[in-house]
Write an enzyme that holds these catalytic residues in place. Structure first.
Site, PDB file in Angstrom:
ATOM      1  N   LYS A  67     -23.234 -46.336 -60.075  1.00  0.00           N
ATOM      2  CA  LYS A  67     -23.370 -47.534 -59.929  1.00  0.00           C
ATOM      3  C   LYS A  67     -23.135 -48.473 -60.903  1.00  0.00           C
ATOM      4  O   LYS A  67     -22.695 -48.038 -62.019  1.00  0.00           O
ATOM      5  CB  LYS A  67     -24.970 -47.963 -59.570  1.00  0.00           C
ATOM      6  CG  LYS A  67     -25.437 -47.247 -58.347  1.00  0.00           C
ATOM      7  CD  LYS A  67     -27.007 -47.206 -58.210  1.00  0.00           C
ATOM      8  CE  LYS A  67     -27.496 -46.423 -56.850  1.00  0.00           C
ATOM      9  NZ  LYS A  67     -28.702 -46.866 -56.309  1.00  0.00           N
ATOM     10  N   TYR A  72     -26.613 -48.337 -46.999  1.00  0.00           N
ATOM     11  CA  TYR A  72     -28.088 -48.309 -47.273  1.00  0.00           C
ATOM     12  C   TYR A  72     -28.866 -48.892 -45.999  1.00  0.00           C
ATOM     13  O   TYR A  72     -29.747 -49.580 -46.137  1.00  0.00           O
ATOM     14  CB  TYR A  72     -28.219 -49.421 -48.452  1.00  0.00           C
ATOM     15  CG  TYR A  72     -28.026 -48.715 -49.894  1.00  0.00           C
ATOM     16  CD1 TYR A  72     -28.843 -47.620 -50.575  1.00  0.00           C
ATOM     17  CD2 TYR A  72     -27.011 -49.125 -50.593  1.00  0.00           C
ATOM     18  CE1 TYR A  72     -28.387 -46.937 -51.679  1.00  0.00           C
ATOM     19  CE2 TYR A  72     -26.428 -48.799 -51.852  1.00  0.00           C
ATOM     20  CZ  TYR A  72     -27.323 -47.364 -52.326  1.00  0.00           C
ATOM     21  OH  TYR A  72     -27.104 -46.848 -53.393  1.00  0.00           O
ATOM     22  N   PHE A 108     -36.583 -54.643 -51.104  1.00  0.00           N
ATOM     23  CA  PHE A 108     -35.909 -54.616 -52.358  1.00  0.00           C
ATOM     24  C   PHE A 108     -34.396 -54.500 -51.732  1.00  0.00           C
ATOM     25  O   PHE A 108     -33.631 -54.510 -52.510  1.00  0.00           O
ATOM     26  CB  PHE A 108     -36.073 -53.234 -53.018  1.00  0.00           C
ATOM     27  CG  PHE A 108     -36.011 -51.941 -52.100  1.00  0.00           C
ATOM     28  CD1 PHE A 108     -34.699 -51.231 -51.997  1.00  0.00           C
ATOM     29  CD2 PHE A 108     -37.139 -51.301 -51.620  1.00  0.00           C
ATOM     30  CE1 PHE A 108     -34.699 -50.265 -51.132  1.00  0.00           C
ATOM     31  CE2 PHE A 108     -36.894 -50.262 -50.857  1.00  0.00           C
ATOM     32  CZ  PHE A 108     -35.853 -49.692 -50.683  1.00  0.00           C
ATOM     33  N   ARG A 142     -29.381 -33.129 -57.095  1.00  0.00           N
ATOM     34  CA  ARG A 142     -30.513 -33.782 -57.022  1.00  0.00           C
ATOM     35  C   ARG A 142     -31.404 -33.518 -58.317  1.00  0.00           C
ATOM     36  O   ARG A 142     -31.859 -34.176 -58.839  1.00  0.00           O
ATOM     37  CB  ARG A 142     -31.278 -33.528 -55.719  1.00  0.00           C
ATOM     38  CG  ARG A 142     -30.228 -33.975 -54.611  1.00  0.00           C
ATOM     39  CD  ARG A 142     -30.575 -35.429 -54.356  1.00  0.00           C
ATOM     40  NE  ARG A 142     -31.865 -35.952 -54.072  1.00  0.00           N
ATOM     41  CZ  ARG A 142     -32.112 -37.379 -53.847  1.00  0.00           C
ATOM     42  NH1 ARG A 142     -31.144 -38.237 -53.798  1.00  0.00           N
ATOM     43  NH2 ARG A 142     -33.227 -37.645 -53.633  1.00  0.00           N
ATOM     44  N   THR A 191     -35.713 -40.327 -57.723  1.00  0.00           N
ATOM     45  CA  THR A 191     -35.444 -41.736 -57.255  1.00  0.00           C
ATOM     46  C   THR A 191     -36.168 -42.656 -58.027  1.00  0.00           C
ATOM     47  O   THR A 191     -35.682 -43.701 -58.718  1.00  0.00           O
ATOM     48  CB  THR A 191     -35.516 -42.072 -55.922  1.00  0.00           C
ATOM     49  OG1 THR A 191     -34.308 -41.085 -55.207  1.00  0.00           O
ATOM     50  CG2 THR A 191     -34.868 -43.259 -55.503  1.00  0.00           C
ATOM     51  N   ARG A 227     -31.457 -39.865 -64.625  1.00  0.00           N
ATOM     52  CA  ARG A 227     -32.209 -40.985 -64.249  1.00  0.00           C
ATOM     53  C   ARG A 227     -33.219 -41.104 -65.484  1.00  0.00           C
ATOM     54  O   ARG A 227     -33.707 -42.167 -65.902  1.00  0.00           O
ATOM     55  CB  ARG A 227     -32.856 -40.844 -62.599  1.00  0.00           C
ATOM     56  CG  ARG A 227     -31.714 -41.350 -61.793  1.00  0.00           C
ATOM     57  CD  ARG A 227     -32.527 -41.357 -60.432  1.00  0.00           C
ATOM     58  NE  ARG A 227     -31.484 -41.714 -59.324  1.00  0.00           N
ATOM     59  CZ  ARG A 227     -31.650 -41.109 -58.032  1.00  0.00           C
ATOM     60  NH1 ARG A 227     -32.454 -40.175 -57.852  1.00  0.00           N
ATOM     61  NH2 ARG A 227     -30.580 -41.274 -57.364  1.00  0.00           N
ATOM     62  N   ASN A 254     -31.111 -48.506 -60.545  1.00  0.00           N
ATOM     63  CA  ASN A 254     -30.764 -47.112 -60.641  1.00  0.00           C
ATOM     64  C   ASN A 254     -29.326 -47.099 -61.339  1.00  0.00           C
ATOM     65  O   ASN A 254     -28.587 -47.703 -60.558  1.00  0.00           O
ATOM     66  CB  ASN A 254     -31.166 -46.557 -59.306  1.00  0.00           C
ATOM     67  CG  ASN A 254     -31.391 -45.214 -59.538  1.00  0.00           C
ATOM     68  OD1 ASN A 254     -30.845 -44.491 -60.278  1.00  0.00           O
ATOM     69  ND2 ASN A 254     -32.186 -44.722 -58.697  1.00  0.00           N
ATOM     70  N   HIS A 282     -26.429 -42.639 -57.235  1.00  0.00           N
ATOM     71  CA  HIS A 282     -26.927 -42.220 -55.891  1.00  0.00           C
ATOM     72  C   HIS A 282     -26.263 -40.894 -55.854  1.00  0.00           C
ATOM     73  O   HIS A 282     -25.233 -40.563 -55.985  1.00  0.00           O
ATOM     74  CB  HIS A 282     -26.348 -43.162 -54.939  1.00  0.00           C
ATOM     75  CG  HIS A 282     -26.534 -42.656 -53.446  1.00  0.00           C
ATOM     76  ND1 HIS A 282     -27.470 -42.881 -52.659  1.00  0.00           N
ATOM     77  CD2 HIS A 282     -25.712 -41.954 -52.855  1.00  0.00           C
ATOM     78  CE1 HIS A 282     -27.707 -42.262 -51.629  1.00  0.00           C
ATOM     79  NE2 HIS A 282     -26.335 -41.579 -51.646  1.00  0.00           N
ATOM     80  N   GLU A 319     -22.185 -40.335 -45.812  1.00  0.00           N
ATOM     81  CA  GLU A 319     -21.933 -41.041 -46.894  1.00  0.00           C
ATOM     82  C   GLU A 319     -20.244 -40.749 -47.174  1.00  0.00           C
ATOM     83  O   GLU A 319     -19.476 -41.731 -47.718  1.00  0.00           O
ATOM     84  CB  GLU A 319     -22.905 -40.759 -48.110  1.00  0.00           C
ATOM     85  CG  GLU A 319     -24.200 -41.213 -47.638  1.00  0.00           C
ATOM     86  CD  GLU A 319     -25.230 -40.518 -48.693  1.00  0.00           C
ATOM     87  OE1 GLU A 319     -26.289 -41.390 -48.455  1.00  0.00           O
ATOM     88  OE2 GLU A 319     -25.102 -39.885 -49.406  1.00  0.00           O
TER      89      GLU A 319
END
Length: 147
Positions: free
Chosen positions: A9, A49, A57, A85, A91, A102, A112, A115, A126
């Site tokens: 991001k 999203y 949010f 993951r 998350t 993270r 964050n 993704h 995706e």
């Protein structure tokens, strides 16, 4: 072999930690088969999203995702989604452990840094949003015999 979509991001690029994040995925033995830096439109961010539309949010998330460039990637490997993951971490930043991406680089959930697809169906959807089939590069990875 399984494929997963990962997106760094705008915060990762702004903080100059792209190499560190990508390196962590490489060290897991995953194979990078697609990579591009891009600015995403509000329409693409909304498609990506879509499951969050209507949540409190959502607008802030779309604004953040379109505030600067992202790095979209496709990773491949044995149980790639699970390995990614675990490397990425939870998350919710409160649940992200030190040593995860993270846990080490996020200070608030709304900004964050990464993704990662959460299922094979999500990965397929995706990847299709961000990559054309010809943008996925098939190559022989001699390291595969070690993993």
């Amino acid at each position: 072999m399984e494929r997963s979509f990962v997106m760094l991001k705008p915060g990762v690029i702004n903080r100059r930690i792209c190499g560190e994040v990508i390196s962590r995925l490489e060290r897991r033995g995953l194979k990078l088969v697609g990579l591009k830096m891009m600015n995403i439109s509000p329409e693409l961010a909304s498609q990506h999203y879509a499951e969050h539309k209507g949540k409190g949010f959502y607008d802030e998330l779309i604004e953040y995702m379109t505030s600067g460039p992202v790095i979209a990637m496709v990773w491949e490997g044995y149980e790639a989604i699970m390995h990614i993951r675990k490397t990425v971490g939870a998350t919710n930043i409160k649940d992200s452990l030190p040593g995860t991406i993270r846990g080490d680089f996020c200070s608030c959930t709304s900004h964050n840094v990464i993704h990662a697809s959460d299922s094979p169906a999500s990965a397929e959807r995706e990847i299709g949003l961000f990559f054309k089939p010809e943008e996925i590069i098939e190559w022989t990875d001699e390291m595969e015999k070690w993993f």
